[in-house]
Design a protein around this motif. Sequence first.
Motif, PDB file in Angstrom:
ATOM      1  N   LEU A 193       0.333  -1.429  -0.026  1.00 53.82           N
ATOM      2  CA  LEU A 193      -0.050  -0.064   0.032  1.00 53.82           C
ATOM      3  C   LEU A 193       0.904   1.606   0.045  1.00 53.82           C
ATOM      4  N   ALA A 194       1.669   1.228   0.807  1.00 55.43           N
ATOM      5  CA  ALA A 194       3.241   2.473   1.119  1.00 55.43           C
ATOM      6  C   ALA A 194       3.593   2.871  -0.387  1.00 55.43           C
ATOM      7  N   ILE A 195       3.447   1.088  -1.525  1.00 49.90           N
ATOM      8  CA  ILE A 195       4.907   2.068  -2.373  1.00 49.90           C
ATOM      9  C   ILE A 195       3.048   2.172  -3.379  1.00 49.90           C
ATOM     10  N   GLU A 196       2.342   1.584  -3.284  1.00 49.85           N
ATOM     11  CA  GLU A 196       1.542   2.679  -4.371  1.00 49.85           C
ATOM     12  C   GLU A 196       1.181   4.201  -3.873  1.00 49.85           C
ATOM     13  N   TYR A 197       0.724   4.132  -2.928  1.00 51.66           N
ATOM     14  CA  TYR A 197       0.761   5.133  -2.936  1.00 51.66           C
ATOM     15  C   TYR A 197       1.802   6.146  -3.023  1.00 51.66           C
ATOM     16  N   LEU A 198       2.766   5.644  -3.097  1.00 53.27           N
ATOM     17  CA  LEU A 198       3.710   6.873  -3.200  1.00 53.27           C
ATOM     18  C   LEU A 198       4.036   7.009  -4.688  1.00 53.27           C
ATOM     19  N   THR A 199       4.250   5.732  -4.892  1.00 53.18           N
ATOM     20  CA  THR A 199       3.877   5.781  -6.838  1.00 53.18           C
ATOM     21  C   THR A 199       3.181   6.662  -7.325  1.00 53.18           C
ATOM     22  N   GLN A 200       2.054   6.594  -6.706  1.00 54.60           N
ATOM     23  CA  GLN A 200       0.988   6.877  -7.824  1.00 54.60           C
ATOM     24  C   GLN A 200       1.134   8.977  -6.933  1.00 54.60           C
ATOM     25  N   PHE A 201       1.580   8.990  -5.996  1.00 52.06           N
ATOM     26  CA  PHE A 201       2.179  10.759  -5.516  1.00 52.06           C
ATOM     27  C   PHE A 201       3.398  11.191  -6.064  1.00 52.06           C
ATOM     28  N   MET A 202       4.180  10.753  -6.144  1.00 48.77           N
ATOM     29  CA  MET A 202       5.485  11.179  -6.767  1.00 48.77           C
ATOM     30  C   MET A 202       5.148  10.803  -8.677  1.00 48.77           C
ATOM     31  N   LEU A 203       4.200  10.698  -9.580  1.00 50.21           N
ATOM     32  CA  LEU A 203       3.409  10.989 -10.135  1.00 50.21           C
ATOM     33  C   LEU A 203       2.524  11.940 -10.311  1.00 50.21           C
ATOM     34  N   LYS A 204       2.271  12.560  -9.867  1.00 51.10           N
ATOM     35  CA  LYS A 204       1.103  13.752  -9.697  1.00 51.10           C
ATOM     36  C   LYS A 204       1.486  14.667  -9.468  1.00 51.10           C
ATOM     37  N   HIS A 205       2.982  14.399  -8.579  1.00 51.87           N
ATOM     38  CA  HIS A 205       3.711  15.823  -7.614  1.00 51.87           C
ATOM     39  C   HIS A 205       5.100  15.680  -8.958  1.00 51.87           C
ATOM     40  N   ARG A 206       5.669  15.159  -9.735  1.00 50.28           N
ATOM     41  CA  ARG A 206       6.665  15.239 -10.634  1.00 50.28           C
ATOM     42  C   ARG A 206       7.254  16.207 -11.165  1.00 50.28           C
ATOM     43  N   ASP A 207       6.466  16.944 -11.483  1.00 50.13           N
ATOM     44  CA  ASP A 207       7.114  18.346 -11.915  1.00 50.13           C
ATOM     45  C   ASP A 207       7.367  19.409 -10.474  1.00 50.13           C
ATOM     46  N   ARG A 208       7.464  18.725  -9.151  1.00 49.81           N
ATOM     47  CA  ARG A 208       7.847  19.907  -7.629  1.00 49.81           C
ATOM     48  C   ARG A 208       9.594  19.816  -7.090  1.00 49.81           C
ATOM     49  N   ARG A 209       9.742  20.631  -6.533  1.00 49.04           N
ATOM     50  CA  ARG A 209      10.618  20.463  -6.524  1.00 49.04           C
ATOM     51  C   ARG A 209      11.245  19.476  -5.885  1.00 49.04           C
ATOM     52  N   PHE A 210      10.239  19.686  -4.712  1.00 47.16           N
ATOM     53  CA  PHE A 210      10.492  18.158  -3.836  1.00 47.16           C
ATOM     54  C   PHE A 210       9.373  17.589  -3.787  1.00 47.16           C
ATOM     55  N   VAL A 211       9.884  16.282  -2.940  1.00 47.09           N
ATOM     56  CA  VAL A 211       8.009  15.691  -2.617  1.00 47.09           C
ATOM     57  C   VAL A 211       9.095  14.972  -1.338  1.00 47.09           C
ATOM     58  N   LEU A 212       7.919  15.520  -0.358  1.00 46.11           N
ATOM     59  CA  LEU A 212       8.376  15.061   1.619  1.00 46.11           C
ATOM     60  C   LEU A 212       7.917  13.795   2.216  1.00 46.11           C
ATOM     61  N   ILE A 213       9.077  13.068   2.868  1.00 45.79           N
ATOM     62  CA  ILE A 213       7.859  11.863   3.225  1.00 45.79           C
ATOM     63  C   ILE A 213       8.405  12.071   4.991  1.00 45.79           C
ATOM     64  N   LEU A 214       7.427  12.089   5.578  1.00 48.68           N
ATOM     65  CA  LEU A 214       7.645  13.011   7.183  1.00 48.68           C
ATOM     66  C   LEU A 214       7.411  10.772   7.673  1.00 48.68           C
ATOM     67  N   TYR A 215       8.666  10.633   8.319  1.00 49.83           N
ATOM     68  CA  TYR A 215       9.022   8.868   8.821  1.00 49.83           C
ATOM     69  C   TYR A 215       8.746   8.817   9.958  1.00 49.83           C
ATOM     70  N   HIS A 216       7.345   7.989  10.466  1.00 51.89           N
ATOM     71  CA  HIS A 216       7.769   8.335  11.445  1.00 51.89           C
ATOM     72  C   HIS A 216       8.965   6.523  12.053  1.00 51.89           C
ATOM     73  N   LEU A 217       9.727   6.269  12.718  1.00 51.36           N
ATOM     74  CA  LEU A 217      10.869   5.624  12.997  1.00 51.36           C
ATOM     75  C   LEU A 217      11.188   5.664  15.105  1.00 51.36           C
ATOM     76  N   HIS A 218      10.050   4.613  15.118  1.00 51.29           N
ATOM     77  CA  HIS A 218      10.005   4.246  16.866  1.00 51.29           C
ATOM     78  C   HIS A 218       9.781   5.303  17.335  1.00 51.29           C
ATOM     79  N   GLY A 219       8.976   6.020  16.859  1.00 51.12           N
ATOM     80  CA  GLY A 219       8.881   6.813  18.527  1.00 51.12           C
ATOM     81  C   GLY A 219       9.715   8.217  17.828  1.00 51.12           C
ATOM     82  N   HIS A 220      10.136   8.631  16.905  1.00 51.40           N
ATOM     83  CA  HIS A 220      11.183   9.358  16.150  1.00 51.40           C
ATOM     84  C   HIS A 220      10.715   9.676  14.735  1.00 51.40           C
TER      85      HIS A 220
END
Length: 208
Positions: A26-53
């Motif tokens: 699900l994460a891969i499918e979502y991010l694939t479509q998100f990249m396609l939608k925003h391919r012209d953006r300078r940056f695509v940001l992910i806020l990653y939750h890493l075990h409480g951080h």
Amino acid sequence: MAVADPLLFNATLLGPDPLLAESRRLAIEYLTQFMLKHRDRRFVLILYHLHGHWVTIAICLDVGGVTYFDPLRRKENEPQRDFEPIKYVIDAAYRDAVKWYGMPNFSRNRDAPLRHTFNFPYEQQPEGSIYCGYYYAHTIQQMINDFKLKGKKTFEEVRNWFLANAELGHNSEILVYEIQKDIGEILNKEVLKSSRDYYGGGIVAKSG
């Protein structure tokens, strides 16, 4: 700049355990479509939750660079954070976007992999503090304020800017206060009526 929905990007959901295969898909499918939608953006940001951080990950599709902004960066002599699960998701989503949906690759070589920088020098929060959520908000705020499209900043210029500012030092309490103030202004403007009651319907945040 576009910010992905953080709901799917949680280390506890993306590990190698076979039981997590569906959440990875699900994460891969979502991010694939998100990249396609925003391919012209300078940056695509992910806020990653890493075990409480929280760690902010900036993907620059133009140059194939992925930079990890960790406000509690591990020292070289310490065990490094395990970013392999999210790296796998990012790489898989990028490959799918290029291979199956025709998104232009940053390189003439369509199989060229993204370049990940895990231990990037970045402004650091005090050890033992719980300010990481404010730091990713701070990162987004900096990118919006300093790297607008009209500025035509390159990926290297952005990285150099963060490198320079990481050496300047800062006051975490002031940073947290400023972020809280900005969030408070957004809530007052977008969530509360002039009567100070909450809107009953959905919240629409204006861009820009």
